[in-house]
Write an enzyme that holds these catalytic residues in place. Structure first.
Site, mmCIF file in Angstrom:
data_model
loop_
_atom_site.group_PDB
_atom_site.id
_atom_site.type_symbol
_atom_site.label_atom_id
_atom_site.label_comp_id
_atom_site.label_asym_id
_atom_site.label_seq_id
_atom_site.Cartn_x
_atom_site.Cartn_y
_atom_site.Cartn_z
ATOM 1 N N CYS B 88 -17.130 1.684 14.535
ATOM 2 C CA CYS B 88 -18.400 1.228 13.950
ATOM 3 C C CYS B 88 -19.601 1.924 14.582
ATOM 4 O O CYS B 88 -20.727 1.741 14.113
ATOM 5 C CB CYS B 88 -18.532 -0.282 14.103
ATOM 6 N N ILE B 214 -18.496 -5.740 3.594
ATOM 7 C CA ILE B 214 -17.752 -4.505 3.320
ATOM 8 C C ILE B 214 -18.610 -3.714 2.339
ATOM 9 O O ILE B 214 -18.755 -4.095 1.173
ATOM 10 C CB ILE B 214 -16.362 -4.824 2.741
ATOM 11 N N LYS B 333 -25.075 -7.781 8.792
ATOM 12 C CA LYS B 333 -24.755 -9.051 8.144
ATOM 13 C C LYS B 333 -25.173 -9.075 6.668
ATOM 14 O O LYS B 333 -24.427 -9.552 5.822
ATOM 15 C CB LYS B 333 -25.450 -10.171 8.944
ATOM 16 N N HIS B 337 -22.547 -3.151 6.149
ATOM 17 C CA HIS B 337 -21.953 -2.429 7.276
ATOM 18 C C HIS B 337 -20.980 -1.345 6.792
ATOM 19 O O HIS B 337 -19.775 -1.484 6.938
ATOM 20 C CB HIS B 337 -21.252 -3.450 8.194
#
Lengths: 128, 390
Positions: B88, B214, B333, B337
């Site tokens: 990430c 997602i 959030k 992401h």
């Protein structure tokens, strides 16, 4: 050399081993050749108890593809001795069935996989 | 404040969301065209001499070796290109690599890009792909998901400090609210604490609304050596600090599982390099992959004592109008992401904030910004400190 494969071979036979550093005494789990505390490569297999207490846990309902058939399940971090922790799966229906500090035992199930890895599955059983 | 490491002269970001019918390379084109349109030098494209591309998984588009491919779609056919992968934090790894390239004197202008196209796959396949960023031999083998790993931190944080599910929900409520003011955010929907608490359990104590989205998306920035920044823009944003470190991949090997110490270490390094204190930061983008992560981050970057992260939310301290605004973009959030893009998208948001271009979500008078991005459960860390020249 201590390897992950041999760690799991030993686990398959029902024994949980870490690697103990002969210089500083640190126990690595999973075991590895270079001690993460003192960098020594002098080590030996060190037999650990297969019981411990739950340090933390989660109850997984949305599982990765390979584990979907088992969901829901809990995954717990188990403190074995001092800083040595391991992890296991527990078949429960509600997170309220377990709590931090519960005594648990590792239960090893052989895995019939013919492709790598044939490592055993690691479950947890609550000790009363 | 110390001399900058490099300067950001242009930035772009694609619309985040479920971008059906658009491939990763095309998402990046969207971000890149915005970036170059911000430059006062119409020929900035030809000044770029190296490219770093953050991208996490080959699984989503069945595509590895993405750096030359992405460069190709941006119109570069003979550029030195390097892909960076730190889960990430892949995008921040690209940024830091580009800083090395500039700071070494080897290049004057570098492209930093991040992209991930995730929605081609079913949710369980996406989760499996994400789980690959945890230790296969231990964590993946136990059936853990990333929500599960952060849930293990949350359970212990709740037990040790009394952090509550409601406090975690407040992270989601805040970031969703901010995202309603960000036209590029994946979700533009106000939610309540009750919505979060009533949402489906994913990995107890984390529920659906505790988890980031997602998302498909891309972001890019163009950085230069500080001396030439004003050739490209009248309002460059300087990178004045960069911190980074690693930690054990596997959570069980960390002494204290609800602390993510690498965040603190990387923050300290970046702030010291910048010559400032955390209290000098006006706006921050923090890595809220799960609500508990943002709470732990407050404690690690030093705006709350250990165990008191949740209290800041109750006080509204990190709201847009609070004393330390966090995630004005909506964060992972609610903005979304797209794993490889996230680190660069945080920098994009700060670029807007520090130039006073963030519209309704503008933090008034923001001069210094901090971006914190981590890989996996906190085994790679990047913190960047940015400042405008006003």
């Amino acid at each position: 050399m201590v390897t992950i494969e041999e760690f799991y071979e030993r686990l398959k036979e029902g024994e949980l081993y870490g690697a103990k550093c002969k210089r500083c005494g640190n126990i690595s789990l999973p075991p590895r050749e270079i001690c993460p505390k003192c960098f020594s490569t002098e080590n030996e297999w060190y037999k650990l108890p297969k019981v411990g207490e739950i340090e933390s846990y989660t109850f997984i309902t949305v599982a990765p593809k390979n584990f979907e058939s088992e969901a829901p399940y809990a995954v717990c971090i188990v403190k074995i001795i001092d800083s040595v922790k391991f992890i296991g799966r527990m078949k429960i229906d509600d997170p309220k069935e377990i709590k931090i500090g519960d005594k648990v035992e590792f239960v090893i199930e052989k895995n019939g996989s013919e492709t790598w890895p044939s490592w055993p599955k690691i479950y947890l059983k609550k000790l009363s | 404040m110390n001399k900058p490491l490099a300067s950001i002269v242009a930035a772009g970001c694609s619309k985040f969301g479920k971008r059906t019918g658009i491939m990763a390379r095309e998402l990046l084109v969207e971000a890149f065209l915005e970036a170059i349109s911000r430059s006062k030098d119409p020929d900035i494209r030809r000044k770029i001499k190296v490219g770093f591309f953050g991208n996490f998984s080959e699984m989503y588009e069945h595509q590895s070796h993405v750096a030359p491919l992405l460069a190709d779609w941006l119109g570069f056919h003979d550029l030195p290109v390097i892909r960076t992968e730190d889960a990430c934090a892949s995008g921040s790894a690209a940024l830091r690599s580009a800083i090395f390239a500039i700071k070494s004197g080897l290049y004057d202008v570098a492209l930093v890009a991040g992209v991930e196209k995730m929605n081609n796959r079913k949710t369980n396949e996406v989760l499996e792909g994400l789980a690959m960023a945890s230790d296969f031999a231990i964590e993946q083998w136990s059936g853990l998901t990333f929500a599960g790993i952060f849930a293990l931190m949350a359970t212990w944080h709740m037990h040790k400090y009394g952090t509550t599910e409601t406090q975690m929900a407040l992270v989601a409520v805040k970031n969703h609210k901010n995202a309603t003011m960000n036209p590029k955010a994946h979700m533009q929907k106000i939610i309540t604490v009750e919505d979060v608490l009533k949402s489906k359990v994913v990995a107890w104590p984390l529920k659906l609304y505790d988890c980031s989205l997602i998302t498909d998306g891309a972001a890019c920035v163009i950085i230069t050596k500080p001396e030439i920044a004003e050739n490209f823009t009248d309002n460059p944003v300087d990178i004045i600090g960069s911190g980074s470190c690693s930690d054990h991949e596997s959570l069980i090997e960390r002494e204290e599982i609800s602390e993510i110490k690498g965040i603190g270490k990387a923050t300290k390094e970046a702030l010291e390099m910048a010559g400032i204190k955390i209290r000098n930061v006006d706006v921050a983008e923090l890595h809220d992959c799960f609500t508990i992560a943002e709470i732990i981050e407050y404690e690690e970057i030093g705006i709350a004592e250990k165990g008191y992260g949740g209290k800041l939310l109750e006080e509204g301290a990190t709201n847009l109008d609070g004393w330390f605004p966090v995630n004005p973009s909506g964060g992972l959030k609610a903005k979304g992401h797209p794993v490889g893009a996230t680190g660069v998208a945080q920098i994009y948001e700060l670029f807007l904030q520090l130039r006073g271009e963030a519209g309704q979500r503008q933090v008034k008078g923001a001069k210094v910004g901090l971006a914190q991005n981590m890989g996996g459960s906190g085994s790679t860390h990047f913190v960047h400190v940015l400042s405008n020249r006003i």
